[in-house]
Design a protein around this motif. Structure first.
Motif, PDB file in Angstrom:
ATOM      1  N   ALA A  69      48.366  -7.242 -18.110  1.00  0.00           N
ATOM      2  CA  ALA A  69      49.349  -6.329 -18.705  1.00  0.00           C
ATOM      3  C   ALA A  69      50.770  -6.717 -18.301  1.00  0.00           C
ATOM      4  CB  ALA A  69      49.048  -4.896 -18.290  1.00  0.00           C
ATOM      5  N   LEU A  70      50.957  -7.017 -17.028  1.00  0.00           N
ATOM      6  CA  LEU A  70      52.280  -7.414 -16.554  1.00  0.00           C
ATOM      7  C   LEU A  70      52.721  -8.709 -17.224  1.00  0.00           C
ATOM      8  CD1 LEU A  70      54.653  -6.842 -14.648  1.00  0.00           C
ATOM      9  CD2 LEU A  70      53.423  -8.127 -12.875  1.00  0.00           C
ATOM     10  N   PHE A  71      51.820  -9.661 -17.352  1.00  0.00           N
ATOM     11  CA  PHE A  71      52.136 -10.926 -18.028  1.00  0.00           C
ATOM     12  C   PHE A  71      52.649 -10.682 -19.447  1.00  0.00           C
ATOM     13  CE2 PHE A  71      50.559 -14.222 -20.988  1.00  0.00           C
ATOM     14  CZ  PHE A  71      51.411 -15.250 -20.621  1.00  0.00           C
ATOM     15  N   LEU A  72      52.050  -9.733 -20.143  1.00  0.00           N
ATOM     16  CA  LEU A  72      52.435  -9.457 -21.532  1.00  0.00           C
ATOM     17  C   LEU A  72      53.849  -8.888 -21.648  1.00  0.00           C
ATOM     18  CD1 LEU A  72      49.088  -8.064 -22.994  1.00  0.00           C
ATOM     19  CD2 LEU A  72      50.200 -10.237 -23.578  1.00  0.00           C
ATOM     20  N   THR A  73      54.443  -8.472 -20.534  1.00  0.00           N
ATOM     21  CA  THR A  73      55.821  -7.976 -20.553  1.00  0.00           C
ATOM     22  C   THR A  73      56.828  -9.061 -20.185  1.00  0.00           C
ATOM     23  OG1 THR A  73      55.941  -7.273 -18.214  1.00  0.00           O
ATOM     24  CG2 THR A  73      54.943  -5.731 -19.787  1.00  0.00           C
TER      25      THR A  73
ATOM     26  N   PRO B  75      58.759 -12.966 -20.489  1.00  0.00           N
ATOM     27  CA  PRO B  75      59.190 -13.867 -21.562  1.00  0.00           C
ATOM     28  C   PRO B  75      58.133 -14.902 -21.945  1.00  0.00           C
ATOM     29  CG  PRO B  75      60.989 -13.531 -20.011  1.00  0.00           C
ATOM     30  CD  PRO B  75      59.777 -12.889 -19.399  1.00  0.00           C
ATOM     31  N   ALA B  76      57.288 -15.287 -21.009  1.00  0.00           N
ATOM     32  CA  ALA B  76      56.241 -16.268 -21.321  1.00  0.00           C
ATOM     33  C   ALA B  76      55.307 -15.779 -22.417  1.00  0.00           C
ATOM     34  CB  ALA B  76      55.437 -16.585 -20.054  1.00  0.00           C
ATOM     35  N   ALA B  77      55.227 -14.458 -22.601  1.00  0.00           N
ATOM     36  CA  ALA B  77      54.314 -13.879 -23.582  1.00  0.00           C
ATOM     37  C   ALA B  77      55.013 -13.452 -24.869  1.00  0.00           C
ATOM     38  CB  ALA B  77      53.592 -12.679 -22.968  1.00  0.00           C
ATOM     39  N   ASP B  78      56.268 -13.863 -25.054  1.00  0.00           N
ATOM     40  CA  ASP B  78      57.047 -13.383 -26.202  1.00  0.00           C
ATOM     41  C   ASP B  78      56.410 -13.706 -27.552  1.00  0.00           C
ATOM     42  OD1 ASP B  78      58.917 -12.172 -24.627  1.00  0.00           O
ATOM     43  OD2 ASP B  78      60.512 -13.647 -24.958  1.00  0.00           O
ATOM     44  N   GLU B  79      55.656 -14.791 -27.639  1.00  0.00           N
ATOM     45  CA  GLU B  79      55.044 -15.149 -28.913  1.00  0.00           C
ATOM     46  C   GLU B  79      53.575 -14.726 -29.007  1.00  0.00           C
ATOM     47  OE1 GLU B  79      56.580 -16.104 -31.651  1.00  0.00           O
ATOM     48  OE2 GLU B  79      58.434 -15.880 -30.495  1.00  0.00           O
ATOM     49  N   ILE B  80      53.128 -13.937 -28.066  1.00  0.00           N
ATOM     50  CA  ILE B  80      51.800 -13.322 -28.177  1.00  0.00           C
ATOM     51  C   ILE B  80      51.992 -11.979 -28.857  1.00  0.00           C
ATOM     52  CG2 ILE B  80      49.765 -12.497 -26.940  1.00  0.00           C
ATOM     53  CD1 ILE B  80      50.428 -14.401 -24.686  1.00  0.00           C
ATOM     54  N   ASN B  81      51.436 -11.823 -30.036  1.00  0.00           N
ATOM     55  CA  ASN B  81      51.666 -10.625 -30.838  1.00  0.00           C
ATOM     56  C   ASN B  81      50.445 -10.357 -31.706  1.00  0.00           C
ATOM     57  OD1 ASN B  81      53.298  -8.459 -31.724  1.00  0.00           O
ATOM     58  ND2 ASN B  81      53.944  -9.597 -33.539  1.00  0.00           N
ATOM     59  N   GLY B  82      49.908  -9.147 -31.595  1.00  0.00           N
ATOM     60  CA  GLY B  82      48.731  -8.781 -32.388  1.00  0.00           C
ATOM     61  C   GLY B  82      47.438  -9.320 -31.822  1.00  0.00           C
ATOM     62  N   ALA B  83      47.459  -9.757 -30.571  1.00  0.00           N
ATOM     63  CA  ALA B  83      46.271 -10.331 -29.947  1.00  0.00           C
ATOM     64  C   ALA B  83      45.464  -9.257 -29.229  1.00  0.00           C
ATOM     65  CB  ALA B  83      46.663 -11.416 -28.958  1.00  0.00           C
ATOM     66  N   ALA B  84      44.196  -9.531 -29.065  1.00  0.00           N
ATOM     67  CA  ALA B  84      43.323  -8.710 -28.217  1.00  0.00           C
ATOM     68  C   ALA B  84      42.756  -9.652 -27.163  1.00  0.00           C
ATOM     69  CB  ALA B  84      42.217  -8.063 -29.026  1.00  0.00           C
ATOM     70  N   LEU B  85      43.325  -9.613 -25.977  1.00  0.00           N
ATOM     71  CA  LEU B  85      42.976 -10.558 -24.920  1.00  0.00           C
ATOM     72  C   LEU B  85      41.746 -10.061 -24.167  1.00  0.00           C
ATOM     73  CD1 LEU B  85      46.564 -11.307 -23.562  1.00  0.00           C
ATOM     74  CD2 LEU B  85      45.283 -12.526 -25.327  1.00  0.00           C
ATOM     75  N   ASN B  86      40.698 -10.857 -24.171  1.00  0.00           N
ATOM     76  CA  ASN B  86      39.450 -10.468 -23.529  1.00  0.00           C
ATOM     77  C   ASN B  86      39.478 -10.781 -22.043  1.00  0.00           C
ATOM     78  OD1 ASN B  86      38.399  -9.775 -26.085  1.00  0.00           O
ATOM     79  ND2 ASN B  86      37.759 -11.890 -26.430  1.00  0.00           N
ATOM     80  N   VAL B  87      39.193  -9.774 -21.238  1.00  0.00           N
ATOM     81  CA  VAL B  87      39.063  -9.944 -19.791  1.00  0.00           C
ATOM     82  C   VAL B  87      37.684  -9.391 -19.449  1.00  0.00           C
ATOM     83  CG1 VAL B  87      40.112  -9.500 -17.538  1.00  0.00           C
ATOM     84  CG2 VAL B  87      41.562  -9.549 -19.584  1.00  0.00           C
ATOM     85  N   ASP B  88      36.668 -10.158 -19.814  1.00  0.00           N
ATOM     86  CA  ASP B  88      35.312  -9.591 -19.853  1.00  0.00           C
ATOM     87  C   ASP B  88      34.236 -10.505 -19.300  1.00  0.00           C
ATOM     88  OD1 ASP B  88      35.066 -11.559 -21.780  1.00  0.00           O
ATOM     89  OD2 ASP B  88      34.701 -10.192 -23.461  1.00  0.00           O
ATOM     90  N   GLY B  89      34.633 -11.507 -18.505  1.00  0.00           N
ATOM     91  CA  GLY B  89      33.654 -12.388 -17.905  1.00  0.00           C
ATOM     92  C   GLY B  89      32.832 -13.195 -18.893  1.00  0.00           C
ATOM     93  N   GLY B  90      33.299 -13.276 -20.134  1.00  0.00           N
ATOM     94  CA  GLY B  90      32.576 -14.040 -21.151  1.00  0.00           C
ATOM     95  C   GLY B  90      31.683 -13.201 -22.060  1.00  0.00           C
ATOM     96  N   TRP B  91      31.707 -11.893 -21.909  1.00  0.00           N
ATOM     97  CA  TRP B  91      30.855 -10.991 -22.700  1.00  0.00           C
ATOM     98  C   TRP B  91      30.941 -11.287 -24.192  1.00  0.00           C
ATOM     99  CZ3 TRP B  91      31.199  -4.942 -21.802  1.00  0.00           C
ATOM    100  CH2 TRP B  91      30.346  -4.283 -22.709  1.00  0.00           C
TER     101      TRP B  91
END
Length: 260
Positions: free
Chosen positions: A235-239, A241-257
């Motif tokens: 969540a912090l990363f998404l705030t 500048p490195a994440a400025d071009e990430i938009n409309g994504a659903a980032l999975n943090v699920d161990g590969g589920w």
């Protein structure tokens, strides 16, 4: 008002939400907390976080089941801090039951809190974010926003919906420097997950250990619970500048589920 960012995190009196709010405060953002719980305990959390980080930490006890309360909370946060740069929609509840026995009031409550409240908070924040030409909206979805499990009809419907809402808002905010993304955690051992273990034991006629190993972690190839701090870091990363071009994504943090 200075250059310090201001964030609001719903459902942040415990669990993932509190982890995100803590990460934001430690990064130097003013934060508005929201959530249920004992008033004295929440004040202890609020004052402790403020004292530890030196930022302003507010609390708003808005009942997010009520649309007017959602928009009122946004207006209050902007009024108090002078801005709203980051909005995290995290508040959620769960109920486990076969669909034929699923109580209608439970279904309505899950949709209201897990999905509709995000619509109302975003609706309230979007005009100010567009005017400021800056906004970062993060919706906490779930692996259940991509795949289903039995007995979770309302939750799965809401989390699929939150990913669709995320994509729509991402398109609407794109040229205003307002980004909207979702994070889809696998199982995190929070109070929400703990609370559904007894219901799942009953629904599947299993022991607690069987539910944890054969149901909860069965789908996560790493066989490990996701940590609150890991979700907060994303969540912090998404705030940043490195994440400025990430938009409309659903980032999975699920161990590969959801890779399966």
């Amino acid at each position: 008002m200075g250059e310090r960012r201001a964030a609001l995190v719903t459902g942040s009196s415990s669990g993932i939400g509190l982890g995100i709010a803590t990460a934001f405060a430690k990064a130097g953002m003013d934060v508005t907390l929201n959530g249920l719980g004992d008033a004295a305990e929440i004040e202890k959390i609020r004052s402790g976080l403020e004292r530890e980080t030196g930022v302003t930490v507010r609390y708003d006890g808005a009942n997010l089941m009520q649309p007017d309360a959602c928009t009122g909370m946004i207006e209050s946060a902007i009024g108090a801090l002078g801005r709203l740069d980051v909005l995290v929609n995290n508040a959620g509840i769960q109920f486990v039951s076969p669909i034929e026995d699923f109580p209608v009031d439970k279904y309505n409550a899950i949709i209201a809190l897990n999905l509709s409240s995000a619509f109302h908070t975003i609706r309230g924040a979007m005009r100010a974010m567009k005017a400021a030409r800056y906004g970062r909206i993060i919706n906490i979805a779930s692996a259940h926003g991509h795949v289903a499990s039995p007995f979770k009809s309302a939750y799965v419907a809401a989390k699929h919906g939150i990913i669709g809402l995320t994509k729509t808002v991402a398109l609407e905010g794109a040229t205003f420097n307002v980004r909207c993304n979702a994070i889809s955690p696998g199982y995190v051992l929070t109070g929400l997950v703990e609370s559904q273990i007894p219901d799942t034991m009953k629904a599947r006629n299993m022991t607690r250990e069987q539910v944890i190993n054969d149901v909860l972690l069965a789908a996560q190839p790493t066989k490990e619970f996701v940590k609150v701090e890991q979700v907060a870091s994303v969540a912090l990363f998404l705030t940043t500048p490195a994440a400025d071009e990430i938009n409309g994504a659903a980032l999975n943090v699920d161990g590969g589920w959801t890779a399966q």
